[in-house]
Design a protein around this motif. Structure first.
Motif, short mmCIF file in Angstrom:
data_model
loop_
_atom_site.label_atom_id
_atom_site.label_comp_id
_atom_site.label_asym_id
_atom_site.label_seq_id
_atom_site.Cartn_x
_atom_site.Cartn_y
_atom_site.Cartn_z
N VAL A 1 0.85 -1.18 0.00
CA VAL A 1 0.00 0.00 0.00
C VAL A 1 0.89 1.24 0.00
O VAL A 1 1.73 1.40 0.88
CB VAL A 1 -0.94 0.01 1.23
N LEU A 2 0.69 2.11 -0.98
CA LEU A 2 1.46 3.34 -1.10
C LEU A 2 0.62 4.51 -0.58
O LEU A 2 -0.56 4.65 -0.93
CB LEU A 2 1.85 3.59 -2.56
N PHE A 3 1.25 5.36 0.26
CA PHE A 3 0.54 6.48 0.85
C PHE A 3 0.74 7.75 0.03
O PHE A 3 1.74 7.91 -0.67
CB PHE A 3 1.03 6.74 2.28
N ILE A 4 -0.21 8.66 0.16
CA ILE A 4 -0.08 9.98 -0.45
C ILE A 4 0.83 10.83 0.44
O ILE A 4 0.74 10.80 1.66
CB ILE A 4 -1.45 10.65 -0.61
N LYS A 5 1.69 11.59 -0.19
CA LYS A 5 2.64 12.42 0.55
C LYS A 5 1.91 13.40 1.46
O LYS A 5 0.87 13.94 1.10
CB LYS A 5 3.53 13.18 -0.45
N ASP A 6 2.49 13.62 2.64
CA ASP A 6 2.01 14.59 3.64
C ASP A 6 0.72 14.14 4.34
O ASP A 6 0.12 14.93 5.07
CB ASP A 6 1.78 15.98 3.02
N LYS A 7 0.29 12.91 4.11
CA LYS A 7 -0.86 12.41 4.84
C LYS A 7 -0.44 11.80 6.17
O LYS A 7 0.70 11.35 6.32
CB LYS A 7 -1.61 11.35 4.02
N ASN A 8 -1.33 11.81 7.15
CA ASN A 8 -1.04 11.24 8.46
C ASN A 8 -1.00 9.72 8.33
O ASN A 8 -2.01 9.07 8.05
CB ASN A 8 -2.11 11.65 9.48
N ILE A 9 0.19 9.17 8.53
CA ILE A 9 0.38 7.74 8.31
C ILE A 9 -0.49 6.90 9.24
O ILE A 9 -1.08 5.90 8.84
CB ILE A 9 1.87 7.38 8.49
N THR A 10 -0.57 7.33 10.50
CA THR A 10 -1.35 6.55 11.47
C THR A 10 -2.81 6.48 11.07
O THR A 10 -3.44 5.41 11.14
CB THR A 10 -1.22 7.19 12.86
N GLU A 11 -3.39 7.60 10.63
CA GLU A 11 -4.79 7.60 10.21
C GLU A 11 -5.00 6.74 8.97
O GLU A 11 -5.99 6.00 8.88
CB GLU A 11 -5.25 9.03 9.93
N VAL A 12 -4.08 6.82 8.02
CA VAL A 12 -4.22 6.02 6.80
C VAL A 12 -4.12 4.53 7.13
O VAL A 12 -4.91 3.71 6.63
CB VAL A 12 -3.14 6.41 5.78
#
Length: 263
Positions: free
Chosen positions: A136-147
């Motif tokens: 799973v790839l995250f969007i930059k500047d998003k809160n990792i814990t919430e994602v």
């Protein structure tokens, strides 16, 4: 592993992409499902057909075509003709030609089977030689814990409601644990560093007030740094937490306090 990879590509990945903050899900391992038409060259020659004719016949029977639109009040409803093939039997019943009124089907000149796409590599985990893995790839500047919490909710839903019996998603690597360990390391270094610096400075400076002034600088600087991080909406990730250097903070405070003591 073909069916597992198909479930990941068509069921799991779309579900995980719906989580806010997820940029994409990259799949590895298994075999990408393919419907293959394995042509018998002798039968093809007997019916006087070519590979190009077979290809065109299959393509024409697997088309998704737009059909203009229909006006409905203030709306325009798009008309679409869907002729997508859904099973092996539908592929077998495609008509290739009709000489003298007798239809020649795909099943007459070929065997239609489900096989994996050519495999360029595989994923091994522990003692399993071939597994299906998704990253799973995250969007930059998003809160990792919430994602990650959102991804976990989707995984729990899929495990109990979206996947067949006996098929489960098992996380093998999670950044939440790494972030929590990093936060614990920062707290540990701060408390241990304060105690160690207090002892060393008191030994060399022999002034408790000067030592306490230097010690107070550490939490104040950290507090100011975290305030700026919050204002800039920067998530507490490994890079932002690792950017804090206690040594530079203490060195600057020591230099200033020593200069004042000399004067």
């Amino acid at each position: 592993m073909v069916e597992q990879r198909a479930r990941q590509d068509w069921t799991i990945e779309p579900m995980l992409r719906s989580v806010p903050g997820v940029a994409d899900v990259v799949g590895f391992g298994g075999g990408i499902k393919q419907y293959q038409i394995q042509i018998d060259s002798l039968k093809l020659r007997n019916y006087k057909l070519t590979l190009t004719e077979v290809y065109r016949a299959v393509a024409d029977n697997n088309a998704n075509i737009g059909g203009n639109f229909i006006e409905y009040d203030d709306e325009a409803l798009v008309v679409r003709g869907i002729g997508l093939l859904r099973s092996l039997d539908e592929i077998k019943e495609i008509v290739l030609t009709s000489p003298n009124g007798t239809s020649v089907f795909v099943k007459n000149i070929a065997e239609v089977v489900i096989c994996p796409q050519m495999i360029n590599g595989m994923v091994n985990h522990n003692k399993q030689d071939d597994v299906v893995q998704g990253i799973v790839l995250f969007i930059k500047d998003k809160n990792i814990t919430e994602v990650i919490n959102g991804v976990k909710e989707k995984i729990d839903y899929l495990n109990y409601h979206g996947l067949p019996s006996g098929v489960r998603i098992v996380p093998i690597y999670e950044r939440t644990d790494l972030v929590q360990k990093t936060i614990h390391t920062v707290e540990h270094n701060m408390l241990e560093g304060i105690a160690l610096i207090l002892v060393i400075l008191f030994i060399f400076l022999r002034r408790i007030v000067a030592s306490l002034v230097i010690i107070i600088v550490i939490p104040l600087c950290l507090l100011f740094a975290f305030i700026l991080v919050d204002i800039a909406n920067v998530s507490a990730n490994l890079i932002s937490l690792g950017a804090i250097d206690f040594g530079i903070i203490v060195d600057s405070a020591v230099v200033l306090v020593e200069a004042l003591m000399v004067k």
